[in-house]
Scaffold this motif. Structure first.
Motif, PDB file in Angstrom:
ATOM      1  N   GLY A  68       0.812  -1.211   0.000  1.00 56.20           N
ATOM      2  CA  GLY A  68       0.000   0.000   0.000  1.00 56.20           C
ATOM      3  C   GLY A  68       0.841   1.253   0.000  1.00 56.20           C
ATOM      4  N   ARG A 375      -6.106   3.808   5.061  1.00 53.07           N
ATOM      5  CA  ARG A 375      -6.638   4.816   4.152  1.00 53.07           C
ATOM      6  C   ARG A 375      -7.847   5.463   4.816  1.00 53.07           C
ATOM      7  N   THR A 385      -6.139  -1.234   5.150  1.00 51.65           N
ATOM      8  CA  THR A 385      -6.041  -1.762   3.780  1.00 51.65           C
ATOM      9  C   THR A 385      -5.488  -3.181   3.819  1.00 51.65           C
TER      10      THR A 385
END
Length: 403
Positions: A68, A375, A385
């Motif tokens: 991520g 997020r 995430t």
């Protein structure tokens, strides 16, 4: 050292991490990342680099090569990574952040060169010696490629961390360039060193090392010989604030790492454009001898500062109040960090299961901590995430189990 910065500039991130831990979505012993802030930071760095004509390669080791994080960096406009080692290159490549620079700081092992050349296809490959240059060139030729090779250079008086030493004699750079150009499958593309900049704790400023002058003098010698379009790679303590100085010194490539999550040493003493976007989260396990013991595993506090009193936020509810701050004793680096010890005096002593939040400059890739991406912090709707290990592999964390 960075906890105060987090409290002042990204309190919502702290509170989101604490809430998600208390709800069972974030494990103890985890580096947690605010990916919204990482994306903003990457955009700031890339925009300033574009203004100065610099190429940016992202360093991802400090936060465990989290996929991520790689995606957030790309969303911020940085499309290439610098891989500290082959494991780093593999994790970034898998996450879509292709290899811009390989072989620096860690050289490519002999029997992994063929894979690096054929599968990773780095834009630049740094070599420390004629042997490693020959290996890289031969691997590239076998893969049907011509590999741009950078020479790591050094001279007497340059600064290296112990165990980082190596490289060609800077005074022989013209002959080195000719020898690399003579290799089938390889061509001389530039020069590099590390560190080009370092934080000075006495002046609390970032200063050039002798290495940066070594780069500059070598680049001038190459230009006089007609090699005036080479790459000059100058990593170390990189944030938007230092890019202009690096460009003025002749650098063409920069490699932010801690700058992408707002934890360079300079971020601890000055408010820079990048927001803090990383914290370390633990949990109170038990009590002994007037101390509350919290789980360790990721308590590698990068020793860029002299020793200082480590503190943590401790509570069963999301908080950034300074009343929740506690002094913490972290085991010496010679010991395995199974636990850290929190001051448990006073009426609001930490309780088993309380969340513990640290703010320090970490190196997740050398620990056994997990890495968690968030997020939605910037929009008030934070969510996890992925949870990954230090190699960027997804982890089926047992805390996510619900009967």
């Amino acid at each position: 050292m960075f906890l105060d910065l987090l409290i002042r500039r990204n309190p919502g991130f702290i509170e989101a991490a604490m809430a998600l831990h208390q709800s069972g979505e974030i494990p103890a012993n985890a580096y947690v990342l605010d990916l919204d802030a990482v994306e903003r930071n990457a955009r700031l760095i890339q925009d300033e680099a574009d203004r100065l004509g610099l190429t940016v390669f992202a360093m991802t080791k400090q936060i465990g090569r989290h996929s991520g994080f790689c995606e957030a960096v790309q969303a911020g406009g940085i499309s290439r990574s610098v891989a500290v080692d082959m494991a780093c290159a593999l994790a970034c490549d898998r996450a879509g952040l292709k290899t811009g620079h390989l072989g620096h700081l860690v050289q490519v092992p002999t029997r992994e060169a063929a894979f690096a050349a054929a599968k990773l296809k780095p834009d630049y490959w740094t070599v420390f010696s004629d042997d490693k240059a020959a290996e890289a060139a031969a691997a590239a030729q076998m893969a049907g490629r011509n590999q741009a090779l950078m020479a790591r250079i050094q001279t007497s008086g340059d600064t290296f961390y112990r165990g980082h030493e190596g490289g060609f004699d800077a005074g022989e750079i013209l002959a080195v360039a000719d020898r690399i150009d003579a290799l089938a499958g390889g061509s001389f593309a530039g020069i590099t060193t590390f560190p080009a900049l370092l934080f000075d704790p006495d002046t609390r400023k970032v200063r050039p090392t002798p290495n940066l002058d070594t780069l500059h003098r070598a680049a001038e010698a190459l230009a006089r010989a007609g090699r005036d379009s080479i790459a000059v790679n100058a990593p170390g303590t990189t944030s938007t604030t230092v890019l202009a100085a690096l460009a003025e010194a002749g650098a063409t490539q920069v490699e932010p790492g801690n700058g992408l999550h707002g934890t360079t040493p300079l971020h601890a003493v000055e408010d820079l454009p990048e927001d803090p976007a990383a914290l370390y989260l633990s949990e109170v396990s038990h009590h002994h001898g007037g101390k509350a013991y919290c789980f360790g595993g990721g308590l590698y506090i990068d020793p860029v500062f002299p020793k200082y009193q480590v503190r943590a936020l401790v509570g069963s509810e999301p908080t950034t109040t300074r009343a929740a701050l506690r002094d913490v004793e972290v085991p010496d680096y010679s010991a395995i960090d199974y636990y850290a010890m929190i001051d448990a005096t006073g009426p609001d002593a930490p309780k088993t299961g309380d969340t513990v939040v640290f703010g320090f400059r970490g190196q997740a890739f050398v620990t056994r901590a997990l890495v968690v991406g968030l997020r939605g912090v910037s929009t008030g709707a934070p969510r996890v995430t992925t949870i990954e290990n230090g190699f960027g592999d997804l982890v089926d964390w047992p805390g996510s189990f619900r009967p």
